[in-house]
Scaffold this motif. Sequence first.
Motif, short mmCIF file in Angstrom:
data_model
loop_
_atom_site.label_atom_id
_atom_site.label_comp_id
_atom_site.label_asym_id
_atom_site.label_seq_id
_atom_site.Cartn_x
_atom_site.Cartn_y
_atom_site.Cartn_z
N PRO A 17 0.82 -1.22 0.00
CA PRO A 17 0.00 0.00 0.00
C PRO A 17 0.85 1.27 0.00
N ASP A 18 0.39 2.25 -0.73
CA ASP A 18 1.06 3.55 -0.80
C ASP A 18 0.36 4.59 0.08
N LEU A 19 -0.85 4.28 0.50
CA LEU A 19 -1.63 5.21 1.31
C LEU A 19 -2.26 4.43 2.46
N PHE A 20 -2.23 5.01 3.66
CA PHE A 20 -2.76 4.35 4.85
C PHE A 20 -3.83 5.23 5.48
N LEU A 21 -4.87 4.59 5.98
CA LEU A 21 -5.94 5.29 6.69
C LEU A 21 -6.17 4.56 8.00
N ASP A 22 -6.09 5.29 9.10
CA ASP A 22 -6.30 4.73 10.43
C ASP A 22 -7.65 5.22 10.94
N LEU A 23 -8.58 4.28 11.17
CA LEU A 23 -9.92 4.63 11.62
C LEU A 23 -10.10 4.50 13.13
N HIS A 24 -9.02 4.22 13.85
CA HIS A 24 -9.13 4.05 15.31
C HIS A 24 -9.71 5.30 15.96
N ALA A 48 -8.67 10.47 -2.66
CA ALA A 48 -7.25 10.83 -2.67
C ALA A 48 -6.44 9.82 -3.48
N CYS A 49 -6.81 8.55 -3.39
CA CYS A 49 -6.12 7.53 -4.19
C CYS A 49 -6.28 7.81 -5.67
N LYS A 50 -7.48 8.19 -6.07
CA LYS A 50 -7.71 8.51 -7.49
C LYS A 50 -6.94 9.76 -7.89
N ARG A 51 -6.95 10.76 -7.02
CA ARG A 51 -6.28 12.03 -7.32
C ARG A 51 -4.77 11.85 -7.41
N GLU A 52 -4.19 11.03 -6.53
CA GLU A 52 -2.74 10.84 -6.45
C GLU A 52 -2.26 9.62 -7.24
N ASN A 53 -3.15 8.95 -7.97
CA ASN A 53 -2.82 7.74 -8.74
C ASN A 53 -2.20 6.66 -7.86
N VAL A 54 -2.86 6.38 -6.74
CA VAL A 54 -2.44 5.32 -5.83
C VAL A 54 -3.35 4.12 -6.09
N HIS A 55 -2.76 3.00 -6.47
CA HIS A 55 -3.55 1.82 -6.82
C HIS A 55 -3.91 0.97 -5.60
N CYS A 56 -3.04 0.90 -4.62
CA CYS A 56 -3.27 0.06 -3.44
C CYS A 56 -3.20 0.91 -2.17
N ALA A 57 -4.17 0.70 -1.28
CA ALA A 57 -4.22 1.44 -0.02
C ALA A 57 -4.55 0.47 1.11
N CYS A 58 -4.28 0.90 2.33
CA CYS A 58 -4.54 0.09 3.51
C CYS A 58 -5.44 0.87 4.47
N VAL A 59 -6.51 0.22 4.90
CA VAL A 59 -7.44 0.81 5.86
C VAL A 59 -7.31 0.02 7.15
N MET A 60 -6.88 0.70 8.21
CA MET A 60 -6.72 0.04 9.51
C MET A 60 -7.94 0.38 10.37
N HIS A 61 -8.82 -0.60 10.54
CA HIS A 61 -10.04 -0.39 11.31
C HIS A 61 -9.89 -0.84 12.75
N GLY A 62 -8.94 -1.68 13.04
CA GLY A 62 -8.70 -2.16 14.40
C GLY A 62 -9.67 -3.26 14.79
N HIS A 63 -9.58 -3.68 16.05
CA HIS A 63 -10.46 -4.72 16.57
C HIS A 63 -11.63 -4.08 17.30
N GLY A 64 -11.35 -3.44 18.41
CA GLY A 64 -12.37 -2.73 19.17
C GLY A 64 -13.60 -3.57 19.45
N LYS A 65 -14.76 -2.98 19.22
CA LYS A 65 -16.03 -3.68 19.43
C LYS A 65 -16.54 -4.30 18.14
N HIS A 66 -15.69 -4.39 17.15
CA HIS A 66 -15.97 -5.01 15.84
C HIS A 66 -17.00 -4.24 15.02
N ILE A 67 -17.32 -3.00 15.40
CA ILE A 67 -18.29 -2.23 14.62
C ILE A 67 -17.67 -1.80 13.30
#
Length: 176
Positions: free
Chosen positions: A94-101, A118-137
């Motif tokens: 991934p070239d772009l990371f998003l942390d939802l914690h 932003a991925c489309k604007r910056e021509n990033v093909h692969c990204a990572c979304v970190m949602h965490g464990h938490g309450k699984h929502i």
Amino acid sequence: MKNQFPLSKDEQQLFRESVADVKKLPQDAVAHSQPKPKFKQIAPSRLLQEQVNASYYFSDEYQPLLEEEGPPHYVRPGCNPFELRKLRRGDYSPDLFLDLHGLTQRQAKQELGAMIAACKRENVHCACVMHGHGKHILKQQTPRWLVQHPGVLAFYQAPKEWGGNAAILLLVELAE
């Protein structure tokens, strides 16, 4: 400081004669201009509007038919299923990371939409979304939202090095 090697009177006279024709240079203070930014800055109002527009695709009522068994994964119909296998193996980094914690569902939807834009604007093909464990929502909702966005080609649970079962790698469709 004490002069360790004093010059004789002849040496001092010789020095004065050798520098007799030298003129004092005028001090010229040069004011340097600010360097131009390498990247064009986007207006904050435009970024906010882009974020709101991108979250338009996400609905909480829609329940896609995702497999409950195994890690969350999805391939858009018409997309090469081999892309999912490459995501699973970790061939994409991934070239772009998003942390939802710590975000609410509403904030997470907006941030997710903004990241895809932003991925489309910056021509990033692969990204990572970190949602965490938490309450699984967010862990349950993130794949449901990603399925709804037309710019998402595929996603799969991230390998250990990118967050394991607390993150998702996704492929974004880029304009040719």
